[in-house]
Design an enzyme around this catalytic site. Structure first.
Site, PDB file in Angstrom:
ATOM      1  N   SER A 143       0.871  -1.187   0.000  1.00 37.31           N
ATOM      2  CA  SER A 143       0.000   0.000   0.000  1.00 37.31           C
ATOM      3  C   SER A 143       0.900   1.226   0.000  1.00 37.31           C
ATOM      4  O   SER A 143       2.070   1.132   0.410  1.00 37.31           O
ATOM      5  CB  SER A 143      -0.858  -0.003   1.275  1.00 37.31           C
ATOM      6  N   TYR A 156      -2.380  -0.829  10.399  1.00 35.77           N
ATOM      7  CA  TYR A 156      -2.394  -1.215   8.979  1.00 35.77           C
ATOM      8  C   TYR A 156      -1.083  -0.766   8.312  1.00 35.77           C
ATOM      9  O   TYR A 156      -0.437  -1.541   7.606  1.00 35.77           O
ATOM     10  CB  TYR A 156      -3.605  -0.592   8.290  1.00 35.77           C
TER      11      TYR A 156
HETATM   12  P1  NDP Z   1     -11.137  -6.403  -0.925  1.00 31.40           P
HETATM   13  O1  NDP Z   1     -11.718  -6.363   0.447  1.00 31.40           O
HETATM   14  O2  NDP Z   1     -12.014  -6.211  -2.090  1.00 31.40           O
HETATM   15  O3  NDP Z   1     -10.338  -7.779  -1.135  1.00 31.40           O
HETATM   16  C1  NDP Z   1      -9.618  -8.391  -0.109  1.00 31.40           C
HETATM   17  C2  NDP Z   1      -9.422  -9.845  -0.483  1.00 31.40           C
HETATM   18  O4  NDP Z   1      -8.663 -10.482   0.546  1.00 31.40           O
HETATM   19  C3  NDP Z   1     -10.759 -10.570  -0.571  1.00 31.40           C
HETATM   20  O5  NDP Z   1     -10.719 -11.466  -1.657  1.00 31.40           O
HETATM   21  C4  NDP Z   1     -10.827 -11.347   0.735  1.00 31.40           C
HETATM   22  O6  NDP Z   1     -11.552 -12.549   0.529  1.00 31.40           O
HETATM   23  C5  NDP Z   1      -9.350 -11.637   0.956  1.00 31.40           C
HETATM   24  N1  NDP Z   1      -9.058 -11.939   2.358  1.00 31.40           N
HETATM   25  C6  NDP Z   1      -9.153 -11.108   3.427  1.00 31.40           C
HETATM   26  N2  NDP Z   1      -8.848 -11.778   4.544  1.00 31.40           N
HETATM   27  C7  NDP Z   1      -8.565 -13.048   4.175  1.00 31.40           C
HETATM   28  C8  NDP Z   1      -8.212 -14.205   4.888  1.00 31.40           C
HETATM   29  N3  NDP Z   1      -8.060 -14.202   6.212  1.00 31.40           N
HETATM   30  N4  NDP Z   1      -8.007 -15.355   4.202  1.00 31.40           N
HETATM   31  C9  NDP Z   1      -8.163 -15.391   2.856  1.00 31.40           C
HETATM   32  N5  NDP Z   1      -8.496 -14.310   2.129  1.00 31.40           N
HETATM   33  C10 NDP Z   1      -8.706 -13.153   2.787  1.00 31.40           C
HETATM   34  O7  NDP Z   1      -9.967  -5.315  -0.895  1.00 31.40           O
HETATM   35  P2  NDP Z   1      -8.852  -4.902  -1.967  1.00 31.40           P
HETATM   36  O8  NDP Z   1      -9.018  -5.608  -3.222  1.00 31.40           O
HETATM   37  O9  NDP Z   1      -8.841  -3.428  -1.978  1.00 31.40           O
HETATM   38  O10 NDP Z   1      -7.535  -5.394  -1.212  1.00 31.40           O
HETATM   39  C11 NDP Z   1      -6.545  -6.171  -1.833  1.00 31.40           C
HETATM   40  C12 NDP Z   1      -5.184  -5.740  -1.310  1.00 31.40           C
HETATM   41  O11 NDP Z   1      -4.946  -4.398  -1.690  1.00 31.40           O
HETATM   42  C13 NDP Z   1      -5.044  -5.794   0.206  1.00 31.40           C
HETATM   43  O12 NDP Z   1      -3.802  -6.346   0.557  1.00 31.40           O
HETATM   44  C14 NDP Z   1      -5.119  -4.333   0.627  1.00 31.40           C
HETATM   45  O13 NDP Z   1      -4.408  -4.092   1.833  1.00 31.40           O
HETATM   46  C15 NDP Z   1      -4.455  -3.671  -0.573  1.00 31.40           C
HETATM   47  N6  NDP Z   1      -4.762  -2.248  -0.727  1.00 31.40           N
HETATM   48  C16 NDP Z   1      -6.039  -1.821  -0.997  1.00 31.40           C
HETATM   49  C17 NDP Z   1      -6.311  -0.457  -1.123  1.00 31.40           C
HETATM   50  C18 NDP Z   1      -7.686   0.067  -1.399  1.00 31.40           C
HETATM   51  O14 NDP Z   1      -7.866   1.307  -1.398  1.00 31.40           O
HETATM   52  N7  NDP Z   1      -8.671  -0.748  -1.700  1.00 31.40           N
HETATM   53  C19 NDP Z   1      -5.231   0.543  -0.973  1.00 31.40           C
HETATM   54  C20 NDP Z   1      -3.953  -0.022  -0.703  1.00 31.40           C
HETATM   55  C21 NDP Z   1      -3.734  -1.356  -0.595  1.00 31.40           C
HETATM   56  P3  NDP Z   1     -12.528 -13.258   1.579  1.00 31.40           P
HETATM   57  O15 NDP Z   1     -13.148 -12.196   2.430  1.00 31.40           O
HETATM   58  O16 NDP Z   1     -13.492 -13.985   0.702  1.00 31.40           O
HETATM   59  O17 NDP Z   1     -11.642 -14.185   2.356  1.00 31.40           O
END
Ligand code: NDP
Length: 260
Positions: A143, A156
């Site tokens: 991030s 975070y």
């Molecule tokens: P989403 O919430 O849309 O996606 C997060 C994904 O992670 C989901 O598929 C969720 O699936 C999965 N996930 C979360 N916890 C677990 C777990 N314990 N086990 C398995 N899977 C897990 O968010 P984003 O797409 O935005 O996030 C993706 C990445 O991008 C993250 O690492 C986030 O920190 C990073 N990011 C996002 C930003 C933003 O503005 N959106 C900015 C900067 C970084 P499920 O719940 O089905 O398990």
């Protein structure tokens, strides 16, 4: 190092929504076979149905990435269904917002478990397959808060700084193994991320800024994998913040304090 992705094999964690889902789709469009990992298995199956007509193999592994048995299932699926592994996308991540003084102590533990420890262990477990892979690469989704800490996101930010440090270290170590390491540092991206934070004790009043879509981020991720980049910040204001912080960290400190 340039990569031709046709026929490559990848694991994408956090593939049920947002950046992970779009990255999996974009990889599939380039001919990459996929193992998809996330807890919401039905979403992975729907994505699998969308990917299959693209003519690549796809396998869903439902479960929590912090569970060693789930991580092992993903590796076994890559070996068994895809015949190996060339690309590991460590994308699964969670957030939390609110001041540190108000935070439940469990908050930092859970954030580190998902955002950092699971990523480290997924990398460790993938190494034997990646070492036999074709132009292998580990893609760690961090991030802009892994470059600059901001208020209301201390734990975070810490988890993403950990990802950044770990990635820079293994990038040097893995050179000898022929494995690349790409760090992706998104800024505000339109996903479910902010609706699914594990704790929200307060919300920062940041100035209005337009998010980018997950599809835009995914295209840049796949482009970076193909062209052999090591770091990308797929967000203009993220690049501006990181540059400002390098040039004038004291000024950014003062600016950040005004939002508390
Ligand atoms: P989403 O919430 O849309 O996606 C997060 C994904 O992670 C989901 O598929 C969720 O699936 C999965 N996930 C979360 N916890 C677990 C777990 N314990 N086990 C398995 N899977 C897990 O968010 P984003 O797409 O935005 O996030 C993706 C990445 O991008 C993250 O690492 C986030 O920190 C990073 N990011 C996002 C930003 C933003 O503005 N959106 C900015 C900067 C970084 P499920 O719940 O089905 O398990």
């Amino acid at each position: 190092m340039k990569r031709n992705l046709q026929g490559a094999r990848a694991i994408v964690t956090g593939a049920s929504s947002g950046i992970g889902r779009e990255t999996a789709l974009e990889l599939a469009r380039h001919g990459v076979g996929l193992v998809l990992l996330a807890r919401r298995e039905e979403r992975l199956r729907e994505l699998g149905d969308q990917i299959m007509p693209l003519g690549v193999k796809v396998e869903a592994v439902g479960g929590d990435v912090t569970d060693p048995a789930v991580r092992q299932r993903a590796i076994d699926a890559a070996r068994g269904k895809l015949g190996g592994l060339d690309i590991l996308v460590n994308n699964a991540g969670i957030g939390a917002t609110g001041l540190f003084v108000d935070a439940d102590p469990q908050r930092v533990r859970r954030l580190m478990e998902v955002n950092f420890f699971a990523l480290v262990e997924m990398t460790r477990l993938s190494l034997p397959l990646l070492r036999q892979g074709n132009r292998p690469i580990v893609v760690n989704v961090s991030s802009i808060l892994g470059h600059r800490g901001v208020p209301y996101s201390s734990e975070y930010s810490a988890s993403k700084f950990a990802v950044q440090g770990f990635s820079e270290s293994i990038r040097a170590e893995f050179t000898k193994l022929g494995i690349d390491v790409l760090v992706v540092s998104p800024g505000t991206t339109e996903t479910e991320f902010f609706d699914r934070v594990i704790e929200r004790t307060d919300d920062p009043k940041w100035p209005e800024h337009r998010p980018v879509t997950a599809a835009v981020v995914a295209r840049q991720v796949v482009c970076a994998i193909r062209s052999g980049k090591h770091e990308i910040i797929p967000y203009l204001w993220g690049r501006v913040l990181c540059r400002m912080n390098r040039l004038a960290p004291g000024l950014v400190d003062r600016l950040m304090a005004r939002y508390v």
